[in-house]
Design a protein around this motif. Structure first.
Motif, PDB file in Angstrom:
ATOM      1  N   ALA A 146       0.828  -1.209   0.000  1.00 38.96           N
ATOM      2  CA  ALA A 146       0.000   0.000   0.000  1.00 38.96           C
ATOM      3  C   ALA A 146       0.862   1.258   0.000  1.00 38.96           C
ATOM      4  O   ALA A 146       0.557   2.231  -0.709  1.00 38.96           O
ATOM      5  N   LEU A 147       1.938   1.252   0.775  1.00 40.24           N
ATOM      6  CA  LEU A 147       2.810   2.419   0.842  1.00 40.24           C
ATOM      7  C   LEU A 147       3.557   2.652  -0.464  1.00 40.24           C
ATOM      8  O   LEU A 147       3.777   3.807  -0.866  1.00 40.24           O
ATOM      9  N   LEU A 148       3.935   1.593  -1.121  1.00 46.11           N
ATOM     10  CA  LEU A 148       4.659   1.730  -2.379  1.00 46.11           C
ATOM     11  C   LEU A 148       3.724   2.072  -3.535  1.00 46.11           C
ATOM     12  O   LEU A 148       3.974   2.995  -4.309  1.00 46.11           O
ATOM     13  N   GLU A 149       2.637   1.326  -3.644  1.00 42.42           N
ATOM     14  CA  GLU A 149       1.724   1.487  -4.783  1.00 42.42           C
ATOM     15  C   GLU A 149       1.037   2.851  -4.776  1.00 42.42           C
ATOM     16  O   GLU A 149       0.779   3.430  -5.828  1.00 42.42           O
ATOM     17  N   GLY A 150       0.789   3.357  -3.586  1.00 38.39           N
ATOM     18  CA  GLY A 150       0.004   4.577  -3.486  1.00 38.39           C
ATOM     19  C   GLY A 150       0.806   5.858  -3.409  1.00 38.39           C
ATOM     20  O   GLY A 150       0.230   6.924  -3.163  1.00 38.39           O
ATOM     21  N   ASP A 151       2.106   5.799  -3.624  1.00 34.98           N
ATOM     22  CA  ASP A 151       2.949   6.983  -3.449  1.00 34.98           C
ATOM     23  C   ASP A 151       3.653   7.325  -4.755  1.00 34.98           C
ATOM     24  O   ASP A 151       4.369   6.483  -5.311  1.00 34.98           O
ATOM     25  N   PRO A 152       3.502   8.546  -5.251  1.00 31.64           N
ATOM     26  CA  PRO A 152       4.177   8.919  -6.496  1.00 31.64           C
ATOM     27  C   PRO A 152       5.695   8.927  -6.393  1.00 31.64           C
ATOM     28  O   PRO A 152       6.382   8.950  -7.418  1.00 31.64           O
ATOM     29  N   ALA A 153       6.229   8.895  -5.173  1.00 31.94           N
ATOM     30  CA  ALA A 153       7.681   8.843  -5.005  1.00 31.94           C
ATOM     31  C   ALA A 153       8.244   7.479  -5.381  1.00 31.94           C
ATOM     32  O   ALA A 153       9.442   7.336  -5.622  1.00 31.94           O
ATOM     33  N   ALA A 201       1.810 -12.998  -5.751  1.00 32.70           N
ATOM     34  CA  ALA A 201       0.849 -12.405  -6.687  1.00 32.70           C
ATOM     35  C   ALA A 201      -0.008 -11.346  -6.002  1.00 32.70           C
ATOM     36  O   ALA A 201      -0.550 -10.451  -6.659  1.00 32.70           O
ATOM     37  N   ALA A 202      -0.120 -11.432  -4.686  1.00 28.57           N
ATOM     38  CA  ALA A 202      -0.905 -10.446  -3.938  1.00 28.57           C
ATOM     39  C   ALA A 202      -0.179  -9.115  -3.790  1.00 28.57           C
ATOM     40  O   ALA A 202      -0.772  -8.132  -3.326  1.00 28.57           O
ATOM     41  N   PHE A 203       1.107  -9.068  -4.191  1.00 27.35           N
ATOM     42  CA  PHE A 203       1.928  -7.882  -3.959  1.00 27.35           C
ATOM     43  C   PHE A 203       2.651  -7.490  -5.250  1.00 27.35           C
ATOM     44  O   PHE A 203       3.873  -7.605  -5.356  1.00 27.35           O
ATOM     45  N   PRO A 204       1.895  -7.024  -6.254  1.00 20.94           N
ATOM     46  CA  PRO A 204       2.500  -6.800  -7.571  1.00 20.94           C
ATOM     47  C   PRO A 204       3.568  -5.705  -7.592  1.00 20.94           C
ATOM     48  O   PRO A 204       4.531  -5.797  -8.360  1.00 20.94           O
ATOM     49  N   THR A 205       3.406  -4.670  -6.780  1.00 21.58           N
ATOM     50  CA  THR A 205       4.412  -3.605  -6.778  1.00 21.58           C
ATOM     51  C   THR A 205       5.716  -4.106  -6.179  1.00 21.58           C
ATOM     52  O   THR A 205       6.808  -3.840  -6.709  1.00 21.58           O
ATOM     53  N   ILE A 206       5.613  -4.848  -5.085  1.00 19.80           N
ATOM     54  CA  ILE A 206       6.806  -5.431  -4.474  1.00 19.80           C
ATOM     55  C   ILE A 206       7.489  -6.373  -5.459  1.00 19.80           C
ATOM     56  O   ILE A 206       8.719  -6.343  -5.625  1.00 19.80           O
ATOM     57  N   ALA A 207       6.707  -7.209  -6.131  1.00 17.03           N
ATOM     58  CA  ALA A 207       7.278  -8.160  -7.088  1.00 17.03           C
ATOM     59  C   ALA A 207       7.943  -7.442  -8.257  1.00 17.03           C
ATOM     60  O   ALA A 207       8.999  -7.870  -8.754  1.00 17.03           O
ATOM     61  N   ARG A 208       7.343  -6.344  -8.695  1.00 17.30           N
ATOM     62  CA  ARG A 208       7.940  -5.571  -9.790  1.00 17.30           C
ATOM     63  C   ARG A 208       9.284  -4.982  -9.372  1.00 17.30           C
ATOM     64  O   ARG A 208      10.271  -5.019 -10.122  1.00 17.30           O
ATOM     65  N   ILE A 209       9.341  -4.433  -8.171  1.00 15.93           N
ATOM     66  CA  ILE A 209      10.590  -3.862  -7.666  1.00 15.93           C
ATOM     67  C   ILE A 209      11.644  -4.954  -7.484  1.00 15.93           C
ATOM     68  O   ILE A 209      12.828  -4.759  -7.822  1.00 15.93           O
ATOM     69  N   GLU A 210      11.222  -6.100  -6.978  1.00 18.48           N
ATOM     70  CA  GLU A 210      12.166  -7.220  -6.830  1.00 18.48           C
ATOM     71  C   GLU A 210      12.785  -7.567  -8.183  1.00 18.48           C
ATOM     72  O   GLU A 210      14.010  -7.757  -8.294  1.00 18.48           O
TER      73      GLU A 210
END
Length: 222
Positions: free
Chosen positions: A149-156, A188-197
């Motif tokens: 939530a913190l990663l996906e929702g932040d433009p930074a 799969a529940a954490f697509p932003t984390i997986a993308r960064i990984e």
């Protein structure tokens, strides 16, 4: 600063993994000194190591005669001693964001699935393996819900946790994703984390820090 860097490490320690990434991002040469956390009751409990690190944990970084303990303290030491490339951003606001993401992993997720906690469950409370695994998966997933939530929702958030340059938060996140996959967390529940990984592991600094690439990895039974 020309003094030798020596890292007391364990191949599968996520805290040591963080520091290996940071050292690699800085382009620093270092000697790895393996500390087997399980063999013979754990080499971290040997008197010589206890004298150096009374917490009996890894990692420990030696820079010449200086001893630095705790992975986040080590990473910030590296950033201050070798300022380029930076692990922390320039502004106070951005540094606070990156530190909060790093600490979400290092202070909230990781301590609950640390080896010494799991060994206490096993040897003192006789908790079955399946229940120990469920414990680990639960607390990683709880932390990742917040992290996502913190990663996906932040433009930074950019290619990496903060912008287009990997830094302190990525150093902490990627080892925790390794643990998540090891224990069967559904990423799969954490697509932003997986993308960064994925983006991080395409960089040599991250791929060369992986547990299976460490000099002690092939020598370990566990």
């Amino acid at each position: 600063m020309s003094e030798q860097l020596r890292l007391y490490s364990y191949w599968r320690s996520s805290a040591a993994y963080r520091v290996r990434i940071g050292l690699n991002l800085k382009g620093l040469h270092y000697e790895t000194l393996p500390v087997h956390l399980v063999r013979d009751g754990g080499e971290q409990h040997q008197p010589d190591y206890v004298a150096m690190n009374p917490q009996q944990l890894v990692p420990t970084l030696m820079h010449g005669v200086r001893v630095i303990r705790q992975s986040l303290a080590i990473l910030e030491y590296l950033d201050e001693a070798w300022p380029s490339p930076r692990l922390l951003p320039m502004t106070a606001r951005d540094r606070a964001r990156v530190r909060s993401l790093a600490q979400l992993v290092a202070c909230d997720i990781h301590p609950l699935n640390n080896l010494r906690v799991l060994r206490y469950f096993e040897h003192t409370w006789r908790v079955p393996q399946s229940e120990r695994d469920d414990w680990v998966k639960h607390w990683i997933a709880e932390g990742f819900i917040a992290m996502e939530a913190l990663l996906e929702g932040d433009p930074a958030t950019g290619t990496y946790c903060h912008g287009q340059t990997p830094g302190l938060a990525d150093c902490c996140l990627i080892p925790q994703v390794f643990n998540a996959r090891r224990f069967g967390v559904d990423m799969a529940a954490f697509p932003t984390i997986a993308r960064i990984e994925k983006a991080c592991l395409e960089l040599p600094a991250f791929s060369e820090a992986r547990p299976d690439k460490q000099p002690d990895a092939q020598l370990q039974a566990v």
